[in-house]
Design an enzyme around this catalytic site. Structure first.
Site, PDB file in Angstrom:
ATOM      1  N   ASP A  16       0.854  -1.184   0.000  1.00 20.56           N
ATOM      2  CA  ASP A  16       0.000   0.000   0.000  1.00 20.56           C
ATOM      3  C   ASP A  16       0.890   1.234   0.000  1.00 20.56           C
ATOM      4  O   ASP A  16       0.977   1.959   0.990  1.00 20.56           O
ATOM      5  CB  ASP A  16      -0.912  -0.028   1.226  1.00 20.56           C
ATOM      6  CG  ASP A  16      -2.033   0.991   1.126  1.00 20.56           C
ATOM      7  OD1 ASP A  16      -2.218   1.569   0.042  1.00 20.56           O
ATOM      8  OD2 ASP A  16      -2.722   1.213   2.138  1.00 20.56           O
ATOM      9  N   GLU A  95      -6.484   4.591  -9.186  1.00 23.47           N
ATOM     10  CA  GLU A  95      -7.774   5.092  -8.719  1.00 23.47           C
ATOM     11  C   GLU A  95      -8.389   6.153  -9.633  1.00 23.47           C
ATOM     12  O   GLU A  95      -7.704   7.047 -10.129  1.00 23.47           O
ATOM     13  CB  GLU A  95      -7.617   5.671  -7.310  1.00 23.47           C
ATOM     14  CG  GLU A  95      -8.922   5.987  -6.633  1.00 23.47           C
ATOM     15  CD  GLU A  95      -8.854   5.825  -5.135  1.00 23.47           C
ATOM     16  OE1 GLU A  95      -9.804   6.246  -4.455  1.00 23.47           O
ATOM     17  OE2 GLU A  95      -7.864   5.265  -4.623  1.00 23.47           O
ATOM     18  N   LYS A 131      -9.494   1.406  -9.549  1.00 22.86           N
ATOM     19  CA  LYS A 131     -10.054   1.608  -8.207  1.00 22.86           C
ATOM     20  C   LYS A 131     -11.190   2.619  -8.263  1.00 22.86           C
ATOM     21  O   LYS A 131     -11.047   3.714  -8.810  1.00 22.86           O
ATOM     22  CB  LYS A 131      -8.973   2.120  -7.242  1.00 22.86           C
ATOM     23  CG  LYS A 131      -8.011   1.056  -6.778  1.00 22.86           C
ATOM     24  CD  LYS A 131      -6.977   1.619  -5.829  1.00 22.86           C
ATOM     25  CE  LYS A 131      -7.544   1.897  -4.455  1.00 22.86           C
ATOM     26  NZ  LYS A 131      -6.502   2.352  -3.510  1.00 22.86           N
ATOM     27  N   THR A 155     -13.058   0.387  -3.665  1.00 24.55           N
ATOM     28  CA  THR A 155     -12.382   0.890  -2.471  1.00 24.55           C
ATOM     29  C   THR A 155     -13.344   1.687  -1.598  1.00 24.55           C
ATOM     30  O   THR A 155     -14.524   1.819  -1.914  1.00 24.55           O
ATOM     31  CB  THR A 155     -11.160   1.737  -2.885  1.00 24.55           C
ATOM     32  OG1 THR A 155     -10.397   2.090  -1.732  1.00 24.55           O
ATOM     33  CG2 THR A 155     -11.589   2.996  -3.628  1.00 24.55           C
ATOM     34  N   PHE A 177     -11.932  -1.301   4.486  1.00 23.57           N
ATOM     35  CA  PHE A 177     -10.964  -0.486   5.224  1.00 23.57           C
ATOM     36  C   PHE A 177     -11.037  -0.794   6.719  1.00 23.57           C
ATOM     37  O   PHE A 177     -11.811  -0.189   7.461  1.00 23.57           O
ATOM     38  CB  PHE A 177     -11.238   0.997   4.969  1.00 23.57           C
ATOM     39  CG  PHE A 177     -10.633   1.515   3.694  1.00 23.57           C
ATOM     40  CD1 PHE A 177     -10.525   0.727   2.573  1.00 23.57           C
ATOM     41  CD2 PHE A 177     -10.179   2.820   3.620  1.00 23.57           C
ATOM     42  CE1 PHE A 177      -9.979   1.207   1.391  1.00 23.57           C
ATOM     43  CE2 PHE A 177      -9.623   3.322   2.452  1.00 23.57           C
ATOM     44  CZ  PHE A 177      -9.521   2.523   1.336  1.00 23.57           C
TER      45      PHE A 177
END
Length: 319
Positions: A16, A95, A131, A155, A177
């Site tokens: 990440d 993303e 994403k 996400t 998350f």
């Protein structure tokens, strides 16, 4: 073996980070970026040439400052993605602008643009995940893209309702998350901490994982946004875990035993399989204060960092 090596034997580890040195060191299977990570990466000397190239690209195609910066940030995300892909065997998650989170058509168009830019760099769509925020509109965009053969990573996922809708839409991968769920519960309950096995984020991901496996969904579960290694170890066996460099280092320096906590061959779920209509989805989200608040907050924060990234590039262009 250290804990990171043991974890890799049970779960696919994803980095990440956009930090090339960290990716080179920890050798993850896949990697993922977001506007926050790109903003940090844009300030690193290793990416200076990519920033210059992206600005030149934006000036070549853009009409006006705003359009130039949109093209430049798209190009930068792809160039950094390409750089990362040269170091990993798997895939990069890139993303879509969070400001498009409630616009299905614009999200699909941006995904097409990102895939086109990757292909122009010699990178096939089989090495990229797009994403998208797990809004109703984002999930619908992902459903369309999946049918076109463009795989997605949903996400900013905080609740079971989002996870259920994503699986029903046939998305490739979700990123619940963990740490941000914990943050909300600590604030709402006044507690300073939770044991790892009782961590609300861990429990949420475990519930989703078991629901998917019990009902034969192919959607990959990738736990994200961790606050401590206890959360990570409590999800050992999850399909994938995306972990920041600080926790990768901590796991690498630890030698305790890592036990499998999630097992696809032996799932247990009380949740009944369902297909959610839009009104049902929106009502269920309305009833889940944590998921609603953290989704909105996450979109705002990613959008703010996207704006900061554009401002950073603008300042460089004008310097």
């Amino acid at each position: 073996m250290n804990q990171l090596e043991q974890l890799k034997s049970l779960t696919t580890v994803v980095a990440d980070t956009g930090d090339i040195d960290a990716i080179r060191r920890y050798r993850p299977q896949d990697a993922t970026t977001n506007p926050t990570l790109l903003l940090k990466a844009a300030g690193l000397p290793v990416y200076e040439e990519h920033v210059k190239t992206s600005l030149a690209f934006g000036k070549q195609l853009g009409r006006g400052q705003t359009d130039i910066l949109h093209h430049a940030t798209d190009k930068l995300s792809v160039l950094i993605g390409k750089e990362i892909l040269s170091l990993i065997p798997g895939r990069i998650s890139t993303e879509v602008d969070a400001r498009l989170s409630f616009n299905t058509r614009a999200t699909v168009d941006k995904a097409h643009r990102l895939i086109e830019l990757y292909e122009n760099e010699g990178i096939g769509k089989d090495r990229v995940l797009i994403k998208i925020a797990s809004t109703w509109e984002g999930i619908r965009a992902a459903q369309k893209l999946e049918k076109e053969g463009i795989q997605t990573n949903l996400t900013l996922l905080f609740g079971f309702t989002q996870a259920s809708a994503c699986a029903d839409a046939g998305v490739y991968l979700i990123s619940p998350f963990v740490g941000r769920i914990l943050d909300w519960y600590k604030k709402s309950t006044g507690r300073d901490s939770f044991p790892a096995a009782e961590d609300p984020g861990v429990m949420s991901v475990s519930r989703i994982y078991n629901y998917y496996k019990a009902n034969g969904y192919d959607t990959v579960v990738m736990g994200a946004s961790f606050r401590n290694t206890g959360e990570i170890l409590e999800l050992a066996g999850c399909d994938r875990l995306t972990i920041g460099p600080n926790f990768l280092e901590e796991l690498e320096n630890s030698t305790g035993t890592v036990e499998r906590k999630l097992d696809a061959s032996n799932p247990f779920s009380d949740d009944k399989q369902s297909s959610l209509a839009e009104n049902t989805f929106r009502w269920a989200m309305n009833e889940d204060a944590m998921a609603t608040e953290k989704l909105a907050e996450g979109i705002r924060n990613f959008a703010a960092d996207q704006v900061k990234l554009e401002q950073t590039l603008a300042a460089i262009a004008n310097s």
